[in-house]
Design an enzyme around this catalytic site. Structure first.
Site, mmCIF file in Angstrom:
data_model
loop_
_atom_site.group_PDB
_atom_site.id
_atom_site.type_symbol
_atom_site.label_atom_id
_atom_site.label_comp_id
_atom_site.label_asym_id
_atom_site.label_seq_id
_atom_site.Cartn_x
_atom_site.Cartn_y
_atom_site.Cartn_z
ATOM 1 N N ASP A 97 -10.051 -4.925 -4.186
ATOM 2 C CA ASP A 97 -9.452 -3.980 -3.250
ATOM 3 C C ASP A 97 -10.311 -2.721 -3.142
ATOM 4 O O ASP A 97 -10.453 -1.983 -4.110
ATOM 5 C CB ASP A 97 -8.045 -3.611 -3.727
ATOM 6 N N HIS B 182 -7.881 -5.639 0.176
ATOM 7 C CA HIS B 182 -6.616 -4.957 0.454
ATOM 8 C C HIS B 182 -5.844 -5.799 1.467
ATOM 9 O O HIS B 182 -5.872 -5.528 2.679
ATOM 10 C CB HIS B 182 -6.905 -3.557 1.003
ATOM 11 N N SER C 244 0.833 -1.198 0.000
ATOM 12 C CA SER C 244 0.000 0.000 0.000
ATOM 13 C C SER C 244 0.873 1.255 0.000
ATOM 14 O O SER C 244 1.695 1.442 -0.895
ATOM 15 C CB SER C 244 -0.958 -0.054 1.183
#
Length: 248
Positions: free
Chosen positions: A191, A222, A137
């Site tokens: 996600d 995610h 991320s």
């Protein structure tokens, strides 16, 4: 700084005394004595440096190829999109469209911190092409930011569930040293945090600059899944497991 084998606790390195280290706080975990390569792995927004430590055992690093894993700790900062709540973050996020109104100063400050870790590894005898930048991320965004702009020819970039930041400046800031750097991008098809479309756009942007991206998608949100860890293991093995490296 003493080495820590995989079956021991990771070593936490504090930056309280900047005059001694001038380094960001981080964990170090060696899979054996005298590491022959290093993976610098950045966590995501709101997480911490312990987040990906458990994955090291799942990677099955061979005994003949000891590696050093470094897990930096992002500084605490207010995150605008989260109502200004203070949490670990590599940079601020001000809106849901992650690629818009990027926190350039925060991104570049974090880039500088990782650059210092790279220099420290080189001073410890790890050649630049045996240093991998990895991240999830926000951490993956910083891995891309640093790796594409590093003056040293690095071993690769592993960008998980992430996207490209400061894309407009890449054309003038990318380095010839990393024009052919191996890049792994992996993303969940469901996600809700970093949209798959944004990750695909980032991949296309990288391709437009001549980068070869190894792309993977998984039916997940995610997160990180088992199949992804297997692919990461294979990719790292390609980067590190060579007769030349093992002979060093």
């Amino acid at each position: 700084m003493s080495s820590k084998r995989l079956d021991q606790n990771p070593q936490f390195v504090s930056n309280h005394n900047k005059s001694m280290t001038d380094l960001i706080q981080h964990l170090e975990l060696n899979t054996g004595a005298n590491p022959k390569g290093t993976v610098i792995w950045m966590h995501g927004l709101g997480a911490d440096c312990w987040d990906f430590v458990p994955i090291v055992k799942e990677l099955g690093v061979p005994q003949e190829l000891p590696l050093r894993f470094i897990f930096p700790q992002a500084p605490l900062r207010p995150i605008t999109i989260n109502g200004g709540h203070v949490m670990p973050g590599w940079y601020d996020i001000s809106m849901a469209e992650l690629e818009r109104k990027a926190d350039e100063s925060g991104i570049r400050a974090s880039q500088a911190e990782i650059d210092r870790l790279i220099e420290r590894e080189r001073s410890r005898g790890i050649e630049a092409d045996k240093i991998i930048l990895a991240g999830f991320s926000q951490g993956g965004a910083i891995a891309l930011q640093c790796g594409l702009r590093s003056k040293h020819q690095l071993g690769g970039i592993m960008a998980l569930s992430t996207y490209l930041t400061l894309a407009d400046s890449l054309g003038t800031e990318k380095t010839l040293a990393n024009a052919n750097i191996p890049i792994l991008m992996a993303h969940g098809t469901q996600d809700p945090v970093v949209p798959l479309s944004l990750a695909r756009t980032s991949k296309a942007t990288l391709a437009s600059h001549g980068y070869q991206v190894e792309w993977r998608e998984y039916p997940m949100q995610h997160a990180v899944c088992g199949a992804e860890i297997e692919d990461v293991t294979t990719w790292l093995d390609k980067r590190f497991h060579s007769p030349i490296l093992i002979a060093r």
